[in-house]
Write a protein that holds these residues in place. Structure first.
Motif, PDB file in Angstrom:
ATOM      1  N   GLU A 101       0.818  -1.214   0.000  1.00 21.30           N
ATOM      2  CA  GLU A 101       0.000   0.000   0.000  1.00 21.30           C
ATOM      3  C   GLU A 101       0.851   1.263   0.000  1.00 21.30           C
ATOM      4  N   SER A 102       1.964   1.262   0.733  1.00 14.68           N
ATOM      5  CA  SER A 102       2.809   2.453   0.798  1.00 14.68           C
ATOM      6  C   SER A 102       3.350   2.846  -0.577  1.00 14.68           C
ATOM      7  N   LYS A 103       3.685   1.864  -1.397  1.00 15.32           N
ATOM      8  CA  LYS A 103       4.209   2.154  -2.730  1.00 15.32           C
ATOM      9  C   LYS A 103       3.090   2.628  -3.659  1.00 15.32           C
ATOM     10  N   VAL A 104       1.926   2.036  -3.542  1.00 19.45           N
ATOM     11  CA  VAL A 104       0.781   2.457  -4.356  1.00 19.45           C
ATOM     12  C   VAL A 104       0.413   3.899  -4.009  1.00 19.45           C
ATOM     13  N   VAL A 105       0.420   4.236  -2.731  1.00 20.51           N
ATOM     14  CA  VAL A 105       0.125   5.603  -2.302  1.00 20.51           C
ATOM     15  C   VAL A 105       1.193   6.564  -2.821  1.00 20.51           C
ATOM     16  N   ARG A 106       2.458   6.151  -2.749  1.00 15.25           N
ATOM     17  CA  ARG A 106       3.540   7.005  -3.254  1.00 15.25           C
ATOM     18  C   ARG A 106       3.387   7.254  -4.754  1.00 15.25           C
ATOM     19  N   ALA A 107       3.031   6.204  -5.504  1.00 11.85           N
ATOM     20  CA  ALA A 107       2.819   6.362  -6.944  1.00 11.85           C
ATOM     21  C   ALA A 107       1.639   7.292  -7.208  1.00 11.85           C
ATOM     22  N   ARG A 108       0.554   7.076  -6.481  1.00 13.28           N
ATOM     23  CA  ARG A 108      -0.627   7.933  -6.627  1.00 13.28           C
ATOM     24  C   ARG A 108      -0.274   9.382  -6.324  1.00 13.28           C
ATOM     25  N   ASP A 109       0.478   9.609  -5.253  1.00  9.09           N
ATOM     26  CA  ASP A 109       0.838  10.967  -4.863  1.00  9.09           C
ATOM     27  C   ASP A 109       1.858  11.602  -5.807  1.00  9.09           C
ATOM     28  N   SER A 110       2.536  10.783  -6.593  1.00  5.09           N
ATOM     29  CA  SER A 110       3.452  11.297  -7.615  1.00  5.09           C
ATOM     30  C   SER A 110       2.696  11.757  -8.860  1.00  5.09           C
ATOM     31  N   GLY A 111       1.450  11.296  -9.002  1.00  7.96           N
ATOM     32  CA  GLY A 111       0.635  11.691 -10.152  1.00  7.96           C
ATOM     33  C   GLY A 111       0.306  10.550 -11.098  1.00  7.96           C
ATOM     34  N   ALA A 112       0.572   9.302 -10.678  1.00  6.83           N
ATOM     35  CA  ALA A 112       0.274   8.148 -11.527  1.00  6.83           C
ATOM     36  C   ALA A 112      -1.214   7.831 -11.487  1.00  6.83           C
ATOM     37  N   ASN A 113      -1.712   7.275 -12.577  1.00  6.32           N
ATOM     38  CA  ASN A 113      -3.104   6.848 -12.628  1.00  6.32           C
ATOM     39  C   ASN A 113      -3.308   5.528 -11.912  1.00  6.32           C
TER      40      ASN A 113
END
Length: 189
Positions: A101-113
Motif C-alpha cells: 500500500e505504501s508504494k501504491v500511495v507514493r505512486a498515486r501521490d506522484s501523479g500516476a493513474n
C-alpha cells in the motif's frame, strides 16, 4: 488512446515504456504489440525518458517504480510539474515488482493513474488502459499536486445518479473472467 463506439482504438497509440531492465521493456513491447500497438518507445533510463518526454507527445507512459540510477516516482513528479510540457497530463501506469500500500500511495501521490504489479499480466494491463480511456477523473493542478484526482468514491451514490463505472465494476466482480479471443479481436476492429 480513445474509445471508438464501444471499442478501444489502440492502433495509433504511442506509449513510452521506461524500465532499466531490457527484458522488461521487451516484454512490455511484445504485450503492447499483441494489443495492436506498433510504435512503443522504449527507454532504459530516467534520463533518456526525460529527453523523450520533452520532445514528443505520448498517449501513455509506463514506468518502473524502482530503477537503479533514479526511480520512476521522480520522473512522474517532474513530468506532472512541467505544466507547459507535452506530457503533463498524459496517463501514467507505474510498474513494480512489489505493490504494498505504501508504494501504491507514493505512486498515486506522484501523479500516476495506476500501479500494476510485475510481472505484468496482459489482461490487467488492458483493463487498466481501458479504465483510463473511459475515466472521467478530473485532472488536478495545484501547487502541491498535479495528476488525476486521487479520490475514488466508495460511498453509495444518491438516488438517480448514474454510476459511470458500472460496466467495469460488473466485469471486475467476476474474478475468474477472462476476455475471450472474440472480445480481444473486437478491441482492434
Amino acid at each position: 488512446m480513445h474509445l471508438s463506439g464501444t471499442r478501444l482504438a489502440l492502433r495509433d497509440v504511442e506509449p513510452l515504456v521506461v524500465d532499466d531492465n531490457p527484458q522488461s521493456t521487451e516484454l512490455l513491447g511484445a504485450i503492447l504489440m499483441g494489443f495492436g500497438i506498433s510504435r512503443p518507445t522504449k527507454c532504459h533510463s530516467v534520463e533518456a525518458a526525460r529527453e523523450a518526454l520533452l520532445t514528443r507527445r505520448f498517449d501513455l507512459v509506463m514506468v518502473n517504480c524502482e530503477m537503479i540510477e533514479e526511480d520512476g516516482f521522480t520522473l512522474v513528479r517532474e513530468m506532472r510539474a512541467d505544466r507547459q510540457g507535452p506530457n503533463a497530463c498524459t496517463p501514467v501506469l507505474m510498474l513494480s515488482a512489489s505493490t504494498p500500500e505504501s508504494k501504491v500511495v507514493r505512486a498515486r501521490d506522484s501523479g500516476a493513474n495506476f500501479t500494476i504489479a510485475k510481472p505484468v499480466s496482459p489482461m490487467i494491463l488492458l483493463e487498466r488502459m481501458l479504465w483510463i480511456a473511459q475515466s472521467r477523473r478530473a485532472f488536478i493542478d495545484t501547487p502541491r499536486y498535479q495528476g488525476p484526482d486521487r479520490r475514488f468514491r466508495t460511498e453509495p451514490l444518491p438516488p438517480g445518479v448514474y454510476e459511470r463505472r458500472a460496466e467495469d465494476l460488473r466485469i471486475t466482480a467476476i474474478p475468474d473472467r477472462a476476455l475471450s479471443q472474440d472480445e480481444i479481436d473486437g478491441l482492434f476492429t
